[in-house]
Design a protein around this motif. Structure first.
Motif, mmCIF file in Angstrom:
data_model
loop_
_atom_site.group_PDB
_atom_site.id
_atom_site.type_symbol
_atom_site.label_atom_id
_atom_site.label_comp_id
_atom_site.label_asym_id
_atom_site.label_seq_id
_atom_site.Cartn_x
_atom_site.Cartn_y
_atom_site.Cartn_z
ATOM 1 N N MET A 118 -72.724 -20.927 30.899
ATOM 2 C CA MET A 118 -71.976 -20.219 31.631
ATOM 3 C C MET A 118 -73.150 -19.404 32.617
ATOM 4 N N ARG A 119 -73.386 -19.363 33.884
ATOM 5 C CA ARG A 119 -74.807 -18.886 34.661
ATOM 6 C C ARG A 119 -73.844 -17.349 34.549
ATOM 7 N N LEU A 120 -75.370 -16.723 34.455
ATOM 8 C CA LEU A 120 -74.907 -15.019 34.624
ATOM 9 C C LEU A 120 -74.848 -14.926 35.795
ATOM 10 N N PHE A 121 -76.504 -14.663 36.388
ATOM 11 C CA PHE A 121 -77.090 -15.051 37.490
ATOM 12 C C PHE A 121 -78.738 -15.104 37.613
ATOM 13 N N SER A 122 -79.035 -15.086 38.592
ATOM 14 C CA SER A 122 -80.455 -15.791 38.995
ATOM 15 C C SER A 122 -81.429 -15.082 39.298
ATOM 16 N N LEU A 123 -82.851 -15.126 38.526
ATOM 17 C CA LEU A 123 -84.058 -14.459 38.941
ATOM 18 C C LEU A 123 -85.005 -15.382 39.589
ATOM 19 N N GLY A 124 -84.524 -15.132 40.741
ATOM 20 C CA GLY A 124 -85.944 -16.325 41.939
ATOM 21 C C GLY A 124 -85.133 -17.707 41.684
ATOM 22 N N ARG A 125 -85.674 -18.196 41.283
ATOM 23 C CA ARG A 125 -85.130 -19.707 41.239
ATOM 24 C C ARG A 125 -84.925 -20.095 39.791
ATOM 25 N N THR A 126 -85.207 -19.181 38.958
ATOM 26 C CA THR A 126 -84.096 -19.525 37.511
ATOM 27 C C THR A 126 -82.734 -18.583 36.858
ATOM 28 N N GLU A 127 -82.663 -19.949 36.364
ATOM 29 C CA GLU A 127 -81.050 -19.149 36.320
ATOM 30 C C GLU A 127 -81.206 -18.661 34.313
ATOM 31 N N VAL A 128 -79.750 -18.051 34.233
ATOM 32 C CA VAL A 128 -80.307 -17.658 32.717
ATOM 33 C C VAL A 128 -78.584 -17.750 33.281
ATOM 34 N N ARG A 129 -78.548 -18.178 31.996
ATOM 35 C CA ARG A 129 -77.017 -18.801 30.907
ATOM 36 C C ARG A 129 -76.599 -18.174 29.730
ATOM 37 N N LEU A 130 -75.681 -18.689 29.705
ATOM 38 C CA LEU A 130 -75.083 -17.663 28.450
ATOM 39 C C LEU A 130 -74.364 -19.080 27.586
ATOM 40 N N HIS A 131 -74.127 -19.066 26.434
ATOM 41 C CA HIS A 131 -73.397 -20.449 26.172
ATOM 42 C C HIS A 131 -72.383 -19.268 25.607
ATOM 43 N N LEU A 132 -71.122 -20.320 25.235
ATOM 44 C CA LEU A 132 -70.348 -19.557 25.384
ATOM 45 C C LEU A 132 -70.067 -19.136 24.166
ATOM 46 N N GLY A 133 -70.904 -19.377 22.908
ATOM 47 C CA GLY A 133 -70.205 -19.818 21.505
ATOM 48 C C GLY A 133 -71.444 -18.053 21.139
ATOM 49 N N LEU A 134 -71.997 -18.114 22.300
ATOM 50 C CA LEU A 134 -72.030 -16.600 21.779
ATOM 51 C C LEU A 134 -71.392 -15.223 21.937
ATOM 52 N N LEU A 135 -70.395 -15.455 23.088
ATOM 53 C CA LEU A 135 -69.356 -14.724 23.404
ATOM 54 C C LEU A 135 -68.436 -14.853 21.354
ATOM 55 N N LEU A 136 -68.439 -15.305 20.774
ATOM 56 C CA LEU A 136 -67.517 -15.579 19.971
ATOM 57 C C LEU A 136 -68.482 -14.740 18.855
ATOM 58 N N VAL A 137 -69.393 -15.581 18.916
ATOM 59 C CA VAL A 137 -70.202 -14.083 18.270
ATOM 60 C C VAL A 137 -70.392 -12.998 18.047
ATOM 61 N N VAL A 138 -70.147 -12.733 19.699
ATOM 62 C CA VAL A 138 -70.121 -11.174 19.480
ATOM 63 C C VAL A 138 -68.877 -10.437 19.327
ATOM 64 N N ALA A 139 -67.615 -11.649 19.294
ATOM 65 C CA ALA A 139 -66.531 -11.074 19.457
ATOM 66 C C ALA A 139 -66.141 -10.956 17.734
ATOM 67 N N ALA A 140 -66.921 -11.495 16.351
ATOM 68 C CA ALA A 140 -67.330 -11.586 15.069
ATOM 69 C C ALA A 140 -67.755 -10.812 14.994
ATOM 70 N N ALA A 141 -68.876 -10.063 15.761
ATOM 71 C CA ALA A 141 -69.625 -8.706 15.039
ATOM 72 C C ALA A 141 -68.811 -7.651 15.417
ATOM 73 N N CYS A 142 -68.301 -7.303 16.842
ATOM 74 C CA CYS A 142 -67.106 -6.060 16.288
ATOM 75 C C CYS A 142 -66.733 -6.397 15.806
ATOM 76 N N VAL A 143 -65.884 -7.334 15.054
ATOM 77 C CA VAL A 143 -64.543 -6.999 13.842
ATOM 78 C C VAL A 143 -65.366 -6.992 13.027
ATOM 79 N N PHE A 144 -66.395 -7.281 12.401
ATOM 80 C CA PHE A 144 -66.731 -6.365 11.192
ATOM 81 C C PHE A 144 -67.743 -5.117 11.138
ATOM 82 N N GLY A 145 -68.382 -4.698 12.778
ATOM 83 C CA GLY A 145 -68.585 -3.785 12.457
ATOM 84 C C GLY A 145 -70.359 -3.815 12.894
#
Length: 296
Positions: A1-28
């Motif tokens: 998933m594309r977040l934003f661009s820094l010049g000609r460089t795209e910064v992307r986020l893998h959707l799996g990271l959102l699941l890991v962050v959600a799990a981190a929230c659940v376990f504090g």
């Protein structure tokens, strides 16, 4: 998933990271997860900044659940430049850890807030020094091996080291599970190394082809590349000829017969088009004849 661009460089986020962050929230563990993501971002950002300073294009930076990757175009870069790019990440991680130690020494109350960030930077820097591809230590080792070996051979050595070290970490994790508590970090590290290195081994021919196509695009856009002449027997397969090309040089093949007499020349652009028409198993002589007939 594309977040934003820094010049000609795209910064992307893998959707799996959102699941890991959600799990981190659940376990504090959200704060620790944010510190890990920050450490990873600094590490990959150091690679990207160094690459841009050395005139290498950074196409994207992707954050994964347990890692990050900066996609660089280093076809025209020297071994020294590639080594500098590889070492930029671990150096940045250790510098960040050192600054944390200084702040904690000056302000002891900050230890609780910086402890996780300090640990993640130390772990990230140390792990990436392992001589296993695709870790930074493996990329540095590949640069050193390229001084004496062909690039394809150097890649194979570091890839199999990655698989071997990954298997060793998994074996150690299994042993510790039998007699101690399960070391989840070792399982993740070993599994990542085995899968990533195996993937690199599978896509090596595609990487060679993509590298040659990138050099062709560089020439069309007006950039200069080094030209390297190489000799190949007329019965050499197109796949082998492609694998012998150096990633930072534009190669011109001089085709010779059994008596070592030159029967023609084939540049890598014609070789790529020939592979597209006749297949990678065709000989360079077949592609040369097809090229001379005007069909390519």
């Amino acid at each position: 998933m594309r977040l934003f661009s820094l010049g000609r460089t795209e910064v992307r986020l893998h959707l799996g990271l959102l699941l890991v962050v959600a799990a981190a929230c659940v376990f504090g563990k959200l704060y620790e997860m944010l510190m890990a993501i920050t450490a990873l971002s600094l590490h990959e950002g150091a690679h990207a900044i160094t690459a841009r300073r050395l005139m290498c294009h950074v196409s994207s930076i992707t954050l994964y659940p347990f890692g990050a990757e900066a996609k660089l175009r280093t076809e025209s870069a020297s071994n020294r430049s590639r080594a500098c790019i590889a070492m930029a990440g671990p150096v940045c991680s250790f510098v960040a850890a050192g600054l944390c130690m200084i702040v904690i020494r000056l302000f002891p109350a900050a230890e609780r807030g910086l402890e996780a960030f300090l640990s993640y930077n130390l772990i990230l820097g140390a792990i990436n020094l392992l001589p296993a591809y695709p870790l930074d230590g493996g990329r540095l080792l590949k640069c050193l091996l390229c001084i004496r070996l062909r690039e394809r051979t150097a890649s194979s050595v570091t890839i199999w080291l990655g698989i071997g070290i990954g298997c060793a970490l998994l074996a150690l994790a299994i042993y510790m599970t039998m007699f101690l508590s399960p070391p989840y970090m070792l399982y993740m590290m070993g599994g990542f190394l085995v899968l990533a290195a195996a993937k690199e081994a599978v896509i090596q021919p595609e990487v060679q082809l993509e590298s040659a196509m990138q050099r062709s695009l560089m020439l069309r856009s007006g950039e200069a590349v080094n030209v390297r002449y190489s000799a190949a027997h007329r019965l050499m397969s197109a796949k082998e000829a492609l694998s012998n090309m150096r990633s930072r040089d534009y190669t011109v093949l001089r085709i010779v017969d059994d008596g070592m007499r030159t029967v023609g020349e084939l540049d890598e652009g014609s070789l790529i088009r020939g592979i597209g028409r006749l297949g990678a198993r065709s000989t360079v002589e077949d592609i040369l004849k097809f090229d001379q007939s005007g069909h390519l």
